[in-house]
Enzyme design. Structure first.
Site, PDB file in Angstrom:
ATOM      1  CG  ASP A   8      -1.799   1.172   1.356  1.00  0.00           C
ATOM      2  OD1 ASP A   8      -2.350   1.588   0.331  1.00  0.00           O
ATOM      3  OD2 ASP A   8      -1.945   1.701   2.466  1.00  0.00           O
ATOM      4  CG  ASP A  10      -1.851   7.614   0.622  1.00  0.00           C
ATOM      5  OD1 ASP A  10      -1.260   8.697   0.728  1.00  0.00           O
ATOM      6  OD2 ASP A  10      -2.364   7.222  -0.440  1.00  0.00           O
TER       7      ASP A  10
END
Length: 226
Positions: A8, A10
Site C-alpha cells: 500500500d 498512504d
C-alpha cells in the site's frame, strides 16, 4: 514461495494519513466542531467513503466555504507531508526484497499522480516494478480489483505474493484477491480490527523481511508477532 511484495502507499510507505486527519481536525475546530478519530479511521484505505465537507456541514448546522477550505487545507496538508520521511523499516524491506530477487509493486486507492509524485520526491519510484492506482480501476479498496491488477502487472499468482497494508479496507482488498497480508497499522488505524492479517507488526522495523517470511512460511499468525 513468495515472489513479490505489494505495498500500500498512504500510511504504509509514507504517513500521509496523520497529516490528512490533523488538518481536517483543525478545520472542524475552526467551525466549533470535533472530528472523531473513529469516524475518520473507519474510511482509511479507500476513497469516497467519507465526505468531510458534508459531515462538517451537518455537525456545524450550516454550509461552509468548500473551495476556501480545500485550498487552505491542501497547502497545510502538503506542508506536513513534505516534512515526512519513509516510515520505519520501509527502506530495509525494499533493500531486502531486492536482495532476494522479489518483484515489487504498489496497489493504492490514491491517484497515480499523488503516488508517483511522492515516490519520486523520496527517490523511491524506480524501486518498484509496477504501480496500480485508484484512478486506473473501476473500484478501489476494499474491492480486490487493485490487487488483482497488481498481480497481473507483476506476473505472479496470488499465493506467490505478500501484501503489506495499514488499514482494514486494504486488508479486505488483499484478502479478496487471495493474497496473504502483513498488517502494519499506523497511529490512526491501530485500534481497528485487522482480522484478515496473516501477521501484524507495529512497524516494518519490528521484524526483518527475512524473519517475517520465515514466520509466515512456518504458519505464524498475527498473535505470534505480538
Amino acid at each position: 514461495m513468495i515472489r513479490a511484495l505489494i505495498f500500500d502507499f498512504d500510511g504504509l510507505i509514507l504517513d500521509t494519513e496523520s497529516p490528512d486527519y490533523h488538518t481536517w481536525r483543525e478545520v472542524y475546530e475552526e467551525h466549533g466542531c470535533e472530528l472523531p478519530l473513529e469516524t475518520w479511521a473507519a474510511a482509511i484505505g479507500s476513497m469516497g467513503l467519507f465526505d468531510p465537507y458534508a459531515d462538517l456541514e451537518v455537525r456545524a448546522g450550516r454550509t461552509v466555504e468548500r473551495e476556501e477550505i480545500r485550498s487552505r487545507r491542501r497547502a497545510r496538508n502538503l506542508e506536513l507531508i513534505h516534512a515526512q520521511s519513509p516510515l520505519p523499516g520501509v527502506l530495509d524491506y525494499l533493500d531486502a526484497a531486492s536482495a532476494l530477487g522479489l518483484r515489487l509493486g504498489i496497489a493504492s486507492s490514491s491517484p497515480r499522480a499523488w503516488v508517483e509524485g511522492h515516490l519520486d520526491r523520496l527517490q523511491l519510484l524506480t524501486r518498484f516494478d509496477s504501480l496500480v492506482c485508484g484512478d486506473e480501476v473501476a473500484r478501489v479498496k476494499p474491492d480486490p480489483e487493485l490487487y488483482l491488477r497488481a498481480l497481473d502487472a507483476l506476473g505472479v499468482a496470488a499465493h506467490e505474493a505478500l501484501a503489506l497494508e495499514d488499514s482494514a479496507h486494504g486488508l479486505r482488498a488483499a484478502h479478496g484477491a487471495g493474497i496473504r497480508c502483513v498488517a502494519v497499522p499506523n497511529p490512526l488505524t491501530r485500534h481497528l480490527p485487522l482480522v484478515e492479517a496473516a501477521l501484524r507488526l507495529e512497524s516494518l522495523a519490528e521484524l526483518t523481511l527475512t524473519a517475517a517470511l520465515q514466520l509466515l512460511n512456518g504458519g505464524g499468525n498475527a498473535a505470534a508477532a505480538e
